[in-house]
Enzyme design. Structure first.
Site, mmCIF file in Angstrom:
data_model
loop_
_atom_site.group_PDB
_atom_site.id
_atom_site.type_symbol
_atom_site.label_atom_id
_atom_site.label_comp_id
_atom_site.label_asym_id
_atom_site.label_seq_id
_atom_site.Cartn_x
_atom_site.Cartn_y
_atom_site.Cartn_z
ATOM 1 N N ASP A 251 0.945 7.222 -3.258
ATOM 2 C CA ASP A 251 1.365 5.973 -3.920
ATOM 3 C C ASP A 251 2.432 5.400 -2.983
ATOM 4 O O ASP A 251 2.439 5.749 -1.785
ATOM 5 C CB ASP A 251 1.919 6.259 -5.335
ATOM 6 C CG ASP A 251 2.135 4.977 -6.149
ATOM 7 O OD1 ASP A 251 1.164 4.422 -6.654
ATOM 8 O OD2 ASP A 251 3.296 4.517 -6.265
ATOM 9 N N LYS B 154 1.199 11.350 -13.086
ATOM 10 C CA LYS B 154 1.941 10.667 -12.017
ATOM 11 C C LYS B 154 3.120 11.545 -11.636
ATOM 12 O O LYS B 154 3.570 12.368 -12.442
ATOM 13 C CB LYS B 154 2.456 9.308 -12.505
ATOM 14 C CG LYS B 154 2.746 8.330 -11.385
ATOM 15 C CD LYS B 154 1.500 7.693 -10.800
ATOM 16 C CE LYS B 154 1.810 6.932 -9.548
ATOM 17 N NZ LYS B 154 0.617 6.196 -9.058
HETATM 18 P P1 NDP Z 1 3.183 1.400 0.187
HETATM 19 O O1 NDP Z 1 4.442 2.166 0.174
HETATM 20 O O2 NDP Z 1 2.155 1.716 1.193
HETATM 21 O O3 NDP Z 1 3.506 -0.162 0.262
HETATM 22 C C1 NDP Z 1 4.342 -0.851 -0.633
HETATM 23 C C2 NDP Z 1 4.624 -2.190 -0.018
HETATM 24 O O4 NDP Z 1 5.319 -3.017 -0.934
HETATM 25 C C3 NDP Z 1 5.500 -2.090 1.228
HETATM 26 O O5 NDP Z 1 5.091 -3.073 2.133
HETATM 27 C C4 NDP Z 1 6.888 -2.384 0.669
HETATM 28 O O6 NDP Z 1 7.777 -2.889 1.637
HETATM 29 C C5 NDP Z 1 6.543 -3.454 -0.325
HETATM 30 N N1 NDP Z 1 7.546 -3.601 -1.369
HETATM 31 C C6 NDP Z 1 8.182 -2.637 -2.041
HETATM 32 N N2 NDP Z 1 9.020 -3.184 -2.926
HETATM 33 C C7 NDP Z 1 8.879 -4.522 -2.803
HETATM 34 C C8 NDP Z 1 9.468 -5.626 -3.430
HETATM 35 N N3 NDP Z 1 10.378 -5.467 -4.395
HETATM 36 N N4 NDP Z 1 9.069 -6.874 -3.057
HETATM 37 C C9 NDP Z 1 8.136 -7.035 -2.094
HETATM 38 N N5 NDP Z 1 7.572 -6.019 -1.442
HETATM 39 C C10 NDP Z 1 7.947 -4.793 -1.805
HETATM 40 O O7 NDP Z 1 2.560 1.524 -1.296
HETATM 41 P P2 NDP Z 1 1.074 1.260 -1.755
HETATM 42 O O8 NDP Z 1 0.479 0.142 -0.987
HETATM 43 O O9 NDP Z 1 0.378 2.561 -1.821
HETATM 44 O O10 NDP Z 1 1.322 0.812 -3.262
HETATM 45 C C11 NDP Z 1 1.607 -0.543 -3.631
HETATM 46 C C12 NDP Z 1 1.334 -0.730 -5.108
HETATM 47 O O11 NDP Z 1 -0.031 -0.395 -5.408
HETATM 48 C C13 NDP Z 1 2.167 0.145 -6.052
HETATM 49 O O12 NDP Z 1 2.385 -0.568 -7.264
HETATM 50 C C14 NDP Z 1 1.237 1.325 -6.327
HETATM 51 O O13 NDP Z 1 1.558 1.991 -7.534
HETATM 52 C C15 NDP Z 1 -0.095 0.590 -6.423
HETATM 53 N N6 NDP Z 1 -1.278 1.415 -6.235
HETATM 54 C C16 NDP Z 1 -1.438 2.160 -5.095
HETATM 55 C C17 NDP Z 1 -2.587 2.903 -4.906
HETATM 56 C C18 NDP Z 1 -2.869 3.615 -3.634
HETATM 57 O O14 NDP Z 1 -4.011 4.088 -3.488
HETATM 58 N N7 NDP Z 1 -1.948 3.719 -2.697
HETATM 59 C C19 NDP Z 1 -3.617 2.983 -5.970
HETATM 60 C C20 NDP Z 1 -3.390 2.085 -7.072
HETATM 61 C C21 NDP Z 1 -2.244 1.364 -7.195
HETATM 62 P P3 NDP Z 1 8.753 -1.880 2.407
HETATM 63 O O15 NDP Z 1 7.859 -0.862 3.041
HETATM 64 O O16 NDP Z 1 9.444 -2.756 3.371
HETATM 65 O O17 NDP Z 1 9.644 -1.276 1.359
#
Ligand code: NDP
Length: 445
Positions: free
Chosen positions: A164, A124
């Site tokens: 991520d 990571k």
């Molecule tokens: P993104 O940056 O695309 O999206 C994250 C989302 O979560 C955004 O909408 C963000 O809002 C929101 N967010 C962040 N912090 C908070 C919070 N405290 N409360 C509520 N919403 C919040 O990231 P991903 O979708 O890629 O990743 C999301 C999760 O999935 C992470 O835990 C990541 O490690 C996991 N993951 C991702 C993978 C991938 O392929 N991308 C694979 C496997 C796991 P805002 O933009 O307004 O900050």
């Protein structure tokens, strides 16, 4: 193995790293019994070797904003374990990024990658850089500066980073461009690439799709499906978007999305043109949750609240770690939620997980339920190595099969005497056994 003693020793060595310690404890507690039944693990110190990363690279990332002001962020890459394949894991750009968060993510990645059936080790990386509100030129300069250090330790058969939080197709493009220039190679060194230069179809939505496939397998064990169900989702990023799309395809109504400032409840369901609107806002690095409630007046924005207070049948946490605590879990269970499938990494606190398991609801932990993202990255690597491109249907079918296989492994190792499937235990044991046996085969290195 004595879990408490190991944890005390680990905390002494790594104080002030709560997320990392939380992730390690969860795995140790799940595997304790099987570990102690296999004395060869103890004599090869498998667990002591597994909980320490192989190496950690930290570096400074200087960059210049559009006004000519210089800034410095911290960059990291944690290469955790490469027993079953080259290091593989995403890069996170978010102001909260620190060593503890990246070590928890890298540690989880070892077991997740093992579950996928593909040959990938765990890693990571990322930075405390905040892409929110930055111009594309600023993001490009930052990504290029990050790659000036990272490129020295990655390679298509060595370490293959991906996206991520805060790292999507745009950032991967800027980083890949710099890698290509520095190395003079055009190889599959990163995944999540653009379609026309080596990316796989379905990769952007794969984590969310895979999460819904996994949830569907869990629901099937109780004769249930997504059809007609109310679904609550948190976040609206890459993962949430894919999950919402697939859950809607399967006949569910998704009624929430969220951001750090609150959540939106849309009783009519979030789909079609509403998703297009959200994607447009996201592409311009803007806040999206509050504006949604202005654009679609039948929806309501709940400031400072979490979406878990909404009555739902299925919950898909897709935002970030520890976003769902005991109180949230109790509320979900009281409101009749039958299934929680984690799109995010470690979104439920240990206390929340206890509530799910005590109440014997279907609980799919992130390392199993969100493994569709890295699996499709693995499929992207295969396409790059073979210099071919599969169709969307081919990739989706392979992803589907992998998620079914992961579900099968969890059932195999997690079924308790009364028939209840503890998916967390099943995922941890299945992921661990493969890596531990590979480490035994390869000697003490
Ligand atoms: P993104 O940056 O695309 O999206 C994250 C989302 O979560 C955004 O909408 C963000 O809002 C929101 N967010 C962040 N912090 C908070 C919070 N405290 N409360 C509520 N919403 C919040 O990231 P991903 O979708 O890629 O990743 C999301 C999760 O999935 C992470 O835990 C990541 O490690 C996991 N993951 C991702 C993978 C991938 O392929 N991308 C694979 C496997 C796991 P805002 O933009 O307004 O900050």
């Amino acid at each position: 193995m004595n879990v408490d003693k190991l944890m005390i020793d680990l905390e002494k060595k790594h104080p002030g790293e709560p997320e990392y310690l939380q992730a390690v404890r969860e795995v140790l507690e799940s595997i304790e019994e099987i570990y102690n039944q296999n004395p060869q693990f103890e004599s090869a110190a498998i667990i002591e070797r597994l909980i320490e990363p192989d190496r950690i690279l930290t570096f400074k990332i200087p960059w210049i904003d559009d006004q000519g002001q210089a800034h410095v962020n911290i960059g990291y890459r944690i290469q955790f374990n490469n027993s079953i394949g080259p290091y593989k894991g995403g890069l996170r750009f978010h102001p909260s990024v620190n060593l503890s968060i990246l070590k928890f993510l890298g540690f989880e990645q070892i077991f997740k990658n093992s579950l996928t059936t593909l040959p990938m080790g765990g890693a990571k990386g990322g930075s405390d850089f905040n892409p929110k509100g930055k111009s594309n030129a600023e993001i490009m300069r930052f990504c290029q500066s990050y790659m000036l250090e990272l490129w020295k330790i990655i390679g298509a058969d060595v370490d293959i980073p991906a996206g991520d939080i805060g790292v999507g197709g745009k950032e991967i493009g800027y980083m890949y461009g710099m890698y290509k220039k520095l190395s003079g190679e055009h190889t599959g060194v990163m995944t999540g690439k653009g379609r026309s230069w080596g990316g796989s179809l379905i990769r952007p939505e794969a984590t969310g799709f895979g999460n819904v496939f996994f949830a569907r397998e869990m629901l099937k064990t109780r004769g249930e499906s997504f059809m007609g169900k109310i679904v609550s989702v948190s976040g609206f990023g890459n993962v949430a978007w894919g999950a919402i799309t697939k859950a809607t395809d399967f006949g569910a109504r998704v009624v929430t999305i969220s951001g750090p400032d609150g959540y939106v409840y849309d009783p009519d369901g979030i789909s079609g043109e509403k998703i297009d609107y959200l994607l447009e806002l996201r592409a311009s690095n803007q806040d999206i949750v509050k504006p949604y409630s202005y654009e679609f007046p039948d929806s309501q924005f709940h400031e400072g609240k979490k979406s878990w207070e909404v009555k739902c049948d299925i919950a898909l946490p897709c935002a970030t770690q520890n976003e769902l605590d005991r109180e949230d879990a109790e509320m979900l269970v009281q409101n009749g939620c039958i299934c929680v499938s984690e799109g995010a990494n470690m979104p439920s606190t240990p206390e929340a997980i206890e509530v799910f398991i005590e109440n014997k609801i279907l609980y799919g932990p992130g390392k199993a339920a969100n493994a569709g993202g890295v699996s499709t990255s693995g499929l992207e690597q295969t396409q790059n190595a073979m210099k071919i491109s599969w169709t969307s249907e081919e990739v989706e079918e392979k992803l589907h099969q992998i998620m079914q296989s992961i579900h099968g492994s969890c059932v195999k190792y997690g079924t308790e005497p009364d028939g209840f499937v503890n998916y967390m235990k099943g995922a941890n044991i299945a992921g661990f056994m493969k890596v531990a046996n590979a480490m035994l085969d390869q000697g003490v290195i």
